[in-house]
Scaffold this motif. Structure first.
Motif, mmCIF file in Angstrom:
data_model
loop_
_atom_site.group_PDB
_atom_site.id
_atom_site.type_symbol
_atom_site.label_atom_id
_atom_site.label_comp_id
_atom_site.label_asym_id
_atom_site.label_seq_id
_atom_site.Cartn_x
_atom_site.Cartn_y
_atom_site.Cartn_z
ATOM 1 N N ILE A 1 3.601 -2.216 8.813
ATOM 2 C CA ILE A 1 2.583 -1.334 8.248
ATOM 3 C C ILE A 1 1.196 -1.949 8.389
ATOM 4 C CG2 ILE A 1 1.751 -0.255 6.125
ATOM 5 C CD1 ILE A 1 4.300 1.001 7.226
ATOM 6 N N GLU A 2 0.241 -1.115 8.784
ATOM 7 C CA GLU A 2 -1.174 -1.516 8.779
ATOM 8 C C GLU A 2 -1.959 -0.472 7.997
ATOM 9 O OE1 GLU A 2 -4.569 -1.043 11.971
ATOM 10 O OE2 GLU A 2 -3.434 -2.877 12.416
ATOM 11 N N ILE A 3 -2.621 -0.872 6.929
ATOM 12 C CA ILE A 3 -3.481 0.018 6.160
ATOM 13 C C ILE A 3 -4.858 0.004 6.821
ATOM 14 C CG2 ILE A 3 -4.415 0.567 3.888
ATOM 15 C CD1 ILE A 3 -2.198 -1.254 2.723
ATOM 16 N N ASN A 4 -5.377 1.193 7.164
ATOM 17 C CA ASN A 4 -6.561 1.254 8.010
ATOM 18 C C ASN A 4 -7.377 2.499 7.659
ATOM 19 O OD1 ASN A 4 -8.382 1.540 10.173
ATOM 20 N ND2 ASN A 4 -6.966 0.584 11.609
ATOM 21 N N LEU B 1 4.015 1.853 -0.841
ATOM 22 C CA LEU B 1 4.203 0.562 -0.158
ATOM 23 C C LEU B 1 5.398 -0.195 -0.720
ATOM 24 C CD1 LEU B 1 0.474 -0.636 0.095
ATOM 25 C CD2 LEU B 1 1.871 0.394 1.905
ATOM 26 N N ARG C 1 -8.766 -4.092 6.813
ATOM 27 C CA ARG C 1 -7.349 -3.882 7.104
ATOM 28 C C ARG C 1 -6.501 -4.354 5.927
ATOM 29 N NH1 ARG C 1 -9.562 -1.513 10.386
ATOM 30 N NH2 ARG C 1 -9.325 -1.490 12.664
ATOM 31 N N ASN C 2 -5.395 -3.660 5.693
ATOM 32 C CA ASN C 2 -4.338 -4.063 4.762
ATOM 33 C C ASN C 2 -4.877 -4.369 3.368
ATOM 34 O OD1 ASN C 2 -2.415 -3.699 6.832
ATOM 35 N ND2 ASN C 2 -2.939 -5.698 7.683
ATOM 36 N N GLN C 3 -4.654 -5.580 2.862
ATOM 37 C CA GLN C 3 -5.042 -5.890 1.492
ATOM 38 C C GLN C 3 -6.546 -5.783 1.291
ATOM 39 O OE1 GLN C 3 -2.797 -6.268 -0.989
ATOM 40 N NE2 GLN C 3 -4.553 -6.244 -2.388
ATOM 41 N N LYS D 1 3.556 -0.401 15.493
ATOM 42 C CA LYS D 1 3.116 -0.517 14.100
ATOM 43 C C LYS D 1 2.884 0.884 13.555
ATOM 44 C CE LYS D 1 -1.757 -1.230 15.361
ATOM 45 N NZ LYS D 1 -2.927 -2.146 15.249
ATOM 46 N N ASN E 1 0.138 2.362 -3.665
ATOM 47 C CA ASN E 1 0.873 1.101 -3.840
ATOM 48 C C ASN E 1 2.360 1.353 -4.115
ATOM 49 O OD1 ASN E 1 -1.166 -0.797 -3.387
ATOM 50 N ND2 ASN E 1 -1.913 -0.651 -5.502
ATOM 51 N N LYS F 1 7.726 -3.675 5.464
ATOM 52 C CA LYS F 1 6.274 -3.687 5.265
ATOM 53 C C LYS F 1 5.548 -4.401 6.398
ATOM 54 C CE LYS F 1 6.730 -3.556 0.219
ATOM 55 N NZ LYS F 1 8.199 -3.430 0.230
#
Length: 429
Positions: free
Chosen positions: A253-256, A244, A219-221, A155, A241, A250
């Motif tokens: 992908i991990e938003i952290n 992204l 995490r993420n959203q 990831k 954004n 996608k």
């Protein structure tokens, strides 16, 4: 036995051949995305590197030295990015400047699996663009490389330094004295776990540790929703954004918000690519560093880039069975001579090289059986047998060791050997 310094390694042919194959594949991907190569020296003046990496790197990890016959202080290359900034300031290529380099760097680390004191980095950077498509292209290259090498358990973790500054320095009002300690602790989350992070944070910021742990657990959203409550950071969220939206996959992908990255020069998007197993640390990392080039040029020049940790990529790939250490030599054909035919065999071997084959001939005048044994030990697939009988018929005998098939070929038609060997080799990969 003469030992190597700790953290340095030798590579026998079968490992070096694998490494070269991996380097070549990465280079082809860089070229496919429109990047061009540069090369910078291994050694820089210490003044060039000083003040770019942060206290820990500059006091503990950078190889610095003075020569007894020089007043200058030097340093071994710590990464490829600061040399790029120095290169850009000297050469001023057209913008956007998209460059790659696959070369060695040096860090005085504590050696362990995936962490060495001499190691290769495959670096790729875009200078001159402040648009989100340049950030997205860096992330797409990382994803492309992992897919091309058939990694399935990876990831790409992304964050933004502006998010960190807003959340911890502005919103939570953590002062400059404490913020570095906070970032260092947060950056250890994967290594020590959330409870130990909370315990260490408590010694630095007290009751704020609960709030910090709550935020870095998003995490993420959830991260986007949390940040979107604050109008002050709307511009940065919109930029993020847009990155992204331009990503090819996608799902990887991990938003952290716990991703910090240690180097001081990052200013915007940051990322790390990791695999679930083996636990070996990040296999790729990078981000946006819009202020670094100003230190060299006195101009505002945006930049973003990434680096593939080739050593960890290889170590992980071998452990996962993705990379096979099964090729011992580049040699495609071995000329075997006997019955006092060395001179004729020597000439035939050189003709095969001129045609384009990687050809070996014994240089120790060993007997037939020992020549065969050498070819078997090196796993050279094709043998070209040269004996008096064959020469009397103006021919040689081509043998495929794998299939045991033998073909008699005229010495006047050695190009046929090239076609047969190359066709079989190309179809076997």
């Amino acid at each position: 036995m003469y030992n190597l310094p700790s953290g340095l390694r030798d590579f026998p042919p079968e490992i070096k051949i694998l490494r070269n194959k991996i380097f070549s594949k990465i280079e082809e991907i860089f070229k496919r995305f429109g990047f061009d190569p540069i090369e910078t020296p291994t050694i820089e003046y210490w003044d060039t590197m000083k003040g770019k990496y942060g206290e820990e790197a500059e006091n503990k990890l950078i190889w610095r030295f003075k020569l007894p016959y020089s007043d200058k202080e030097y340093a071994l290359r710590y990464d490829q990015t600061v040399p790029l900034a120095r290169f850009f300031s000297n050469h001023r290529p057209n913008l956007p400047f998209k460059r790659y380099v696959i070369d060695k760097s040096y860090r005085y680390e504590n050696p362990q699996k995936g962490r060495y004191r001499e190691f290769y980095q495959a670096d790729f950077d875009i200078i001159g663009s402040k648009e989100p498509e340049s950030d997205a292209e860096i992330l797409n290259i990382v994803n492309f490389i992992f897919k091309e090498f058939n990694f399935s358990n990876y990831k790409i973790i992304i964050n933004d330094r502006e998010f960190l500054r807003f959340v911890f320095e502005k919103n939570l009002n953590i002062n400059e004295e404490k913020i570095r300690k906070v970032y260092t602790i947060i950056d250890k989350l994967d290594k020590i776990g959330i409870e130990n992070v909370k315990r260490e944070l408590n010694t630095v910021v007290g009751e704020l540790s609960d709030k910090i742990v709550e935020i870095i657990s998003l995490r993420n959203q959830e991260v986007i929703d949390y940040l979107s409550k604050y109008e002050e950071i709307s511009k940065e969220i919109n930029y993020f954004n847009n990155i992204l939206d331009l990503l090819n996959d996608k799902g990887r992908i991990e938003i952290n918000l716990s991703l910090v990255r240690g180097l001081d020069y990052y200013t915007g998007m940051i990322y790390e690519a990791v695999v679930e197993k083996p636990r070996i640390g990040s296999l790729s990392g990078g981000g946006r560093y819009d202020n670094l080039l100003k230190l060299f040029t006195n101009e505002e020049i945006p930049a973003v880039g990434g680096s593939i940790g080739v050593e960890r990529l290889i170590d992980a790939g071998i452990e996962l069975g993705i990379f096979k250490i099964d090729k011992k030599t580049y040699t495609e054909i071995c000329v075997i001579y006997f019955e006092d035919t060395f001179k004729d065999a020597w000439n035939i071997c050189n003709k095969l090289r001129e045609i384009g084959l990687n050809c070996y001939i014994d240089l120790m005048r060993r007997d037939f059986n020992k020549q065969i044994k050498y070819a078997v030990d090196k796993d050279i697939r094709f043998l070209l047998i040269v004996g008096k009988k064959e020469l009397s018929e103006n021919s040689v005998l081509l043998q495929d060791r794998y299939t045991k098939e033998r073909i008699r070929i005229s010495i006047n038609n050695l190009e046929d050997i090239y076609r047969i060997v190359k066709n079989i080799i190309n179809n076997s990969y």
